[in-house]
Design a protein around this motif. Structure first.
Motif, PDB file in Angstrom:
ATOM      1  N   MET A  52      -7.621  45.616  96.315  1.00  0.00           N
ATOM      2  CA  MET A  52      -8.530  44.959  95.406  1.00  0.00           C
ATOM      3  C   MET A  52      -8.505  43.466  95.690  1.00  0.00           C
ATOM      4  SD  MET A  52     -10.524  45.839  93.038  1.00  0.00           S
ATOM      5  CE  MET A  52     -10.970  45.971  91.375  1.00  0.00           C
ATOM      6  N   ARG A  53      -9.400  43.002  96.536  1.00  0.00           N
ATOM      7  CA  ARG A  53      -9.482  41.590  96.927  1.00  0.00           C
ATOM      8  C   ARG A  53      -8.137  41.058  97.403  1.00  0.00           C
ATOM      9  NH1 ARG A  53     -12.492  39.324  91.757  1.00  0.00           N
ATOM     10  NH2 ARG A  53     -13.608  41.233  91.388  1.00  0.00           N
ATOM     11  N   GLU A  54      -7.347  41.934  97.986  1.00  0.00           N
ATOM     12  CA  GLU A  54      -6.020  41.593  98.515  1.00  0.00           C
ATOM     13  C   GLU A  54      -5.065  41.077  97.448  1.00  0.00           C
ATOM     14  OE1 GLU A  54      -6.219  39.317 102.096  1.00  0.00           O
ATOM     15  OE2 GLU A  54      -7.688  40.664 102.980  1.00  0.00           O
ATOM     16  N   ARG A  55      -5.315  41.435  96.193  1.00  0.00           N
ATOM     17  CA  ARG A  55      -4.390  41.084  95.113  1.00  0.00           C
ATOM     18  C   ARG A  55      -3.229  42.059  95.086  1.00  0.00           C
ATOM     19  NH1 ARG A  55      -8.568  40.265  90.116  1.00  0.00           N
ATOM     20  NH2 ARG A  55      -9.941  38.807  91.173  1.00  0.00           N
ATOM     21  N   TRP A  56      -3.513  43.319  95.379  1.00  0.00           N
ATOM     22  CA  TRP A  56      -2.484  44.348  95.393  1.00  0.00           C
ATOM     23  C   TRP A  56      -2.884  45.438  96.361  1.00  0.00           C
ATOM     24  CZ3 TRP A  56      -4.793  43.083  90.594  1.00  0.00           C
ATOM     25  CH2 TRP A  56      -5.879  43.863  90.240  1.00  0.00           C
ATOM     26  N   ARG A  57      -1.888  46.255  96.726  1.00  0.00           N
ATOM     27  CA  ARG A  57      -2.156  47.391  97.611  1.00  0.00           C
ATOM     28  C   ARG A  57      -1.194  48.522  97.278  1.00  0.00           C
ATOM     29  NH1 ARG A  57       1.311  47.553 102.349  1.00  0.00           N
ATOM     30  NH2 ARG A  57       2.729  45.776 102.257  1.00  0.00           N
ATOM     31  N   LEU A  58      -1.708  49.720  97.420  1.00  0.00           N
ATOM     32  CA  LEU A  58      -0.907  50.915  97.181  1.00  0.00           C
ATOM     33  C   LEU A  58       0.058  51.107  98.338  1.00  0.00           C
ATOM     34  CD1 LEU A  58      -0.388  53.490  95.500  1.00  0.00           C
ATOM     35  CD2 LEU A  58      -2.157  54.596  96.885  1.00  0.00           C
ATOM     36  N   LEU A  59       1.323  51.269  98.024  1.00  0.00           N
ATOM     37  CA  LEU A  59       2.345  51.503  99.043  1.00  0.00           C
ATOM     38  C   LEU A  59       2.599  52.993  99.237  1.00  0.00           C
ATOM     39  CD1 LEU A  59       4.842  48.727  97.895  1.00  0.00           C
ATOM     40  CD2 LEU A  59       3.277  48.635  99.870  1.00  0.00           C
ATOM     41  N   ARG A  60       2.776  53.706  98.126  1.00  0.00           N
ATOM     42  CA  ARG A  60       3.046  55.151  98.208  1.00  0.00           C
ATOM     43  C   ARG A  60       2.902  55.780  96.835  1.00  0.00           C
ATOM     44  NH1 ARG A  60       7.548  52.455  98.301  1.00  0.00           N
ATOM     45  NH2 ARG A  60       7.720  52.244 100.528  1.00  0.00           N
ATOM     46  N   ILE A  61       2.590  57.066  96.855  1.00  0.00           N
ATOM     47  CA  ILE A  61       2.568  57.860  95.627  1.00  0.00           C
ATOM     48  C   ILE A  61       3.483  59.048  95.843  1.00  0.00           C
ATOM     49  CG2 ILE A  61       1.195  59.322  94.105  1.00  0.00           C
ATOM     50  CD1 ILE A  61      -1.219  57.593  94.748  1.00  0.00           C
ATOM     51  N   ASP A  62       4.397  59.234  94.941  1.00  0.00           N
ATOM     52  CA  ASP A  62       5.268  60.399  94.898  1.00  0.00           C
ATOM     53  C   ASP A  62       5.271  60.814  93.429  1.00  0.00           C
ATOM     54  OD1 ASP A  62       7.073  62.400  95.439  1.00  0.00           O
ATOM     55  OD2 ASP A  62       8.809  61.061  95.532  1.00  0.00           O
ATOM     56  N   TRP A  63       4.183  61.502  93.038  1.00  0.00           N
ATOM     57  CA  TRP A  63       3.925  61.768  91.624  1.00  0.00           C
ATOM     58  C   TRP A  63       5.136  62.312  90.903  1.00  0.00           C
ATOM     59  CZ3 TRP A  63       0.173  59.684  89.120  1.00  0.00           C
ATOM     60  CH2 TRP A  63      -0.041  60.073  87.788  1.00  0.00           C
ATOM     61  N   PRO A  64       5.498  61.755  89.776  1.00  0.00           N
ATOM     62  CA  PRO A  64       4.707  60.897  88.910  1.00  0.00           C
ATOM     63  C   PRO A  64       4.960  59.400  89.100  1.00  0.00           C
ATOM     64  CG  PRO A  64       6.570  61.675  87.669  1.00  0.00           C
ATOM     65  CD  PRO A  64       6.684  62.272  89.059  1.00  0.00           C
ATOM     66  N   THR A  65       5.410  58.978  90.271  1.00  0.00           N
ATOM     67  CA  THR A  65       5.603  57.544  90.500  1.00  0.00           C
ATOM     68  C   THR A  65       4.628  57.041  91.562  1.00  0.00           C
ATOM     69  OG1 THR A  65       7.314  57.803  92.196  1.00  0.00           O
ATOM     70  CG2 THR A  65       8.059  57.668  89.897  1.00  0.00           C
ATOM     71  N   ALA A  66       4.337  55.768  91.473  1.00  0.00           N
ATOM     72  CA  ALA A  66       3.526  55.082  92.474  1.00  0.00           C
ATOM     73  C   ALA A  66       4.135  53.710  92.705  1.00  0.00           C
ATOM     74  CB  ALA A  66       2.082  54.945  92.010  1.00  0.00           C
ATOM     75  N   CYS A  67       4.193  53.300  93.965  1.00  0.00           N
ATOM     76  CA  CYS A  67       4.667  51.966  94.312  1.00  0.00           C
ATOM     77  C   CYS A  67       3.463  51.146  94.766  1.00  0.00           C
ATOM     78  CB  CYS A  67       5.709  52.019  95.420  1.00  0.00           C
ATOM     79  SG  CYS A  67       7.263  52.763  94.897  1.00  0.00           S
ATOM     80  N   ILE A  68       3.341  49.952  94.190  1.00  0.00           N
ATOM     81  CA  ILE A  68       2.211  49.078  94.466  1.00  0.00           C
ATOM     82  C   ILE A  68       2.746  47.672  94.702  1.00  0.00           C
ATOM     83  CG2 ILE A  68       0.061  48.130  93.537  1.00  0.00           C
ATOM     84  CD1 ILE A  68      -0.125  50.711  91.827  1.00  0.00           C
ATOM     85  N   ALA A  69       2.232  47.006  95.738  1.00  0.00           N
ATOM     86  CA  ALA A  69       2.604  45.621  96.018  1.00  0.00           C
ATOM     87  C   ALA A  69       1.573  44.696  95.393  1.00  0.00           C
ATOM     88  CB  ALA A  69       2.674  45.391  97.524  1.00  0.00           C
ATOM     89  N   VAL A  70       2.059  43.634  94.753  1.00  0.00           N
ATOM     90  CA  VAL A  70       1.195  42.634  94.133  1.00  0.00           C
ATOM     91  C   VAL A  70       1.481  41.300  94.815  1.00  0.00           C
ATOM     92  CG1 VAL A  70       0.554  41.473  91.978  1.00  0.00           C
ATOM     93  CG2 VAL A  70       1.227  43.888  91.937  1.00  0.00           C
TER      94      VAL A  70
END
Length: 133
Positions: free
Chosen positions: A1-19
């Motif tokens: 999203m406009r390089e504000r954050w990016r999805l790193l991985r999903i291992d449901w029910p968790t998600a790692c996101i970089a901001v």
């Protein structure tokens, strides 16, 4: 999203996101999302590469509201925000004092990410000191 954050991985029910912070550093956050989107998420800083929790001394640093949100002494497994499932209980006053920060299920995780991006983009955030070569 406009390089504000990016999805790193999903291992449901968790998600790692970089901001991304204002200094260009990416900070990782691991979100517990069981019951999503009706149930509030729980977020905490994590290592971008491994997804493991960051040691308290590695959390982002800052002053004022920033320091209150990123306070591992309060709870090393959560951020002190009205949109976090571990922080909201016991803080009923937040519903009237900070209604814009309360979890809106229709907005989803974007709401939490926008709050983190705003904090990491503020002047209250202190860039980590880097060792010189």
């Amino acid at each position: 999203m406009r390089e504000r954050w990016r999805l790193l991985r999903i291992d449901w029910p968790t998600a790692c996101i970089a901001v991304r912070a204002r200094d260009g550093i990416e900070w990782g956050f691991k979100f517990l999302l069981d019951g999503y989107p009706a149930r509030l998420p729980n977020g905490r800083p994590c290592d971008i590469a491994s997804g493991q929790p960051l040691a308290p001394d590695k959390w982002p640093k800052g002053v004022g509201r920033f320091a209150a949100v990123f306070n591992p002494a309060w709870n090393p497994g959560a951020l002190y925000l009205p949109c976090d499932r571990l922080a909201l209980p016991g803080h009923d006053q937040w519903r009237t004092e900070l209604p814009h920060l309360i979890w809106p299920p229709v907005r989803g995780i974007i709401h939490y990410l926008e709050i983190l991006h705003e904090l990491l983009g503020s002047h209250a955030y202190h860039s980590p000191v880097r060792a010189t070569a």
